[in-house]
Design a protein around this motif. Structure first.
Motif, PDB file in Angstrom:
ATOM      1  N   VAL A  29      32.787  30.826  -6.377  1.00 43.78           N
ATOM      2  CA  VAL A  29      33.655  30.681  -7.549  1.00 43.78           C
ATOM      3  C   VAL A  29      34.736  29.640  -7.282  1.00 43.78           C
ATOM      4  O   VAL A  29      35.012  28.789  -8.137  1.00 43.78           O
ATOM      5  N   PHE A  30      35.339  29.671  -6.091  1.00 42.31           N
ATOM      6  CA  PHE A  30      36.402  28.723  -5.774  1.00 42.31           C
ATOM      7  C   PHE A  30      35.879  27.285  -5.794  1.00 42.31           C
ATOM      8  O   PHE A  30      36.506  26.395  -6.362  1.00 42.31           O
ATOM      9  N   ILE A  31      34.730  27.064  -5.185  1.00 48.90           N
ATOM     10  CA  ILE A  31      34.162  25.708  -5.163  1.00 48.90           C
ATOM     11  C   ILE A  31      33.759  25.271  -6.570  1.00 48.90           C
ATOM     12  O   ILE A  31      33.968  24.114  -6.949  1.00 48.90           O
ATOM     13  N   GLU A  32      33.204  26.184  -7.346  1.00 45.56           N
ATOM     14  CA  GLU A  32      32.828  25.843  -8.720  1.00 45.56           C
ATOM     15  C   GLU A  32      34.060  25.443  -9.529  1.00 45.56           C
ATOM     16  O   GLU A  32      34.027  24.476 -10.284  1.00 45.56           O
ATOM     17  N   LEU A  33      35.140  26.162  -9.379  1.00 46.45           N
ATOM     18  CA  LEU A  33      36.368  25.813 -10.102  1.00 46.45           C
ATOM     19  C   LEU A  33      36.971  24.511  -9.583  1.00 46.45           C
ATOM     20  O   LEU A  33      37.545  23.741 -10.349  1.00 46.45           O
ATOM     21  N   ALA A  34      36.837  24.257  -8.281  1.00 46.96           N
ATOM     22  CA  ALA A  34      37.448  23.059  -7.702  1.00 46.96           C
ATOM     23  C   ALA A  34      36.697  21.786  -8.055  1.00 46.96           C
ATOM     24  O   ALA A  34      37.294  20.800  -8.477  1.00 46.96           O
ATOM     25  N   VAL A  35      35.376  21.799  -7.876  1.00 51.14           N
ATOM     26  CA  VAL A  35      34.623  20.553  -8.053  1.00 51.14           C
ATOM     27  C   VAL A  35      33.425  20.671  -9.000  1.00 51.14           C
ATOM     28  O   VAL A  35      32.798  19.675  -9.307  1.00 51.14           O
ATOM     29  N   GLY A  36      33.101  21.868  -9.449  1.00 53.17           N
ATOM     30  CA  GLY A  36      32.016  22.025 -10.403  1.00 53.17           C
ATOM     31  C   GLY A  36      30.636  21.764  -9.852  1.00 53.17           C
ATOM     32  O   GLY A  36      29.851  21.039 -10.457  1.00 53.17           O
ATOM     33  N   ILE A  37      30.286  22.328  -8.702  1.00 53.25           N
ATOM     34  CA  ILE A  37      29.000  22.052  -8.074  1.00 53.25           C
ATOM     35  C   ILE A  37      27.817  22.566  -8.890  1.00 53.25           C
ATOM     36  O   ILE A  37      26.731  22.037  -8.803  1.00 53.25           O
ATOM     37  N   LEU A  38      28.050  23.595  -9.691  1.00 51.85           N
ATOM     38  CA  LEU A  38      26.958  24.162 -10.484  1.00 51.85           C
ATOM     39  C   LEU A  38      26.887  23.591 -11.886  1.00 51.85           C
ATOM     40  O   LEU A  38      25.921  23.802 -12.594  1.00 51.85           O
ATOM     41  N   GLY A  39      27.929  22.890 -12.303  1.00 47.48           N
ATOM     42  CA  GLY A  39      27.940  22.253 -13.617  1.00 47.48           C
ATOM     43  C   GLY A  39      28.113  23.209 -14.776  1.00 47.48           C
ATOM     44  O   GLY A  39      27.681  22.918 -15.891  1.00 47.48           O
ATOM     45  N   THR A  40      28.740  24.330 -14.551  1.00 46.05           N
ATOM     46  CA  THR A  40      28.948  25.301 -15.625  1.00 46.05           C
ATOM     47  C   THR A  40      30.166  24.915 -16.455  1.00 46.05           C
ATOM     48  O   THR A  40      31.061  24.209 -15.983  1.00 46.05           O
ATOM     49  N   PRO A  41      30.220  25.374 -17.709  1.00 44.09           N
ATOM     50  CA  PRO A  41      31.414  25.114 -18.518  1.00 44.09           C
ATOM     51  C   PRO A  41      32.637  25.836 -17.954  1.00 44.09           C
ATOM     52  O   PRO A  41      33.769  25.500 -18.268  1.00 44.09           O
ATOM     53  N   PHE A  42      32.401  26.830 -17.112  1.00 47.85           N
ATOM     54  CA  PHE A  42      33.473  27.583 -16.475  1.00 47.85           C
ATOM     55  C   PHE A  42      34.383  26.652 -15.667  1.00 47.85           C
ATOM     56  O   PHE A  42      35.569  26.879 -15.551  1.00 47.85           O
TER      57      PHE A  42
END
Length: 96
Positions: free
Chosen positions: A80-93
């Motif tokens: 979750v932290f990495i997704e919020l920081a750089v968007g590795i999964l490309g989610t709208p989140f």
């Protein structure tokens, strides 16, 4: 003061120390640019992870289950932290 209250206080102090790192970095560089909402979300993530880890330690007795659940908590936190920081999964989140 009970042990449970001390653990919660320690969790809050650890969260505050971790959030102080980007706050101090913002004073020295323009590359770290956190808004208030970033601090709130990071604080919720860190404190939530620490409190859930404490809960797991209190409620489970078997070492293997503890290790597995805490490992899962850390994996979820990092994802979750990495997704919020750089968007590795490309989610709208992540704001992509």
């Amino acid at each position: 003061m009970t042990v449970q209250i001390k653990r919660k206080i320690i969790s809050v102090v650890i969260t505050m120390i971790l959030l102080a790192i980007p706050l101090v970095a913002m004073q020295f560089t323009t590359e770290v640019n956190w808004k208030l909402s970033d601090f709130i979300v990071a604080g919720i993530l860190v404190l939530g992870t620490l409190l859930m880890t404490d809960y797991i330690l209190q409620k489970t007795k078997r070492k293997n289950i503890r290790i597995g659940l805490i490992g899962l908590m850390i994996l979820i936190f990092i994802t979750v932290f990495i997704e919020l920081a750089v968007g590795i999964l490309g989610t709208p989140f992540a704001g992509n």
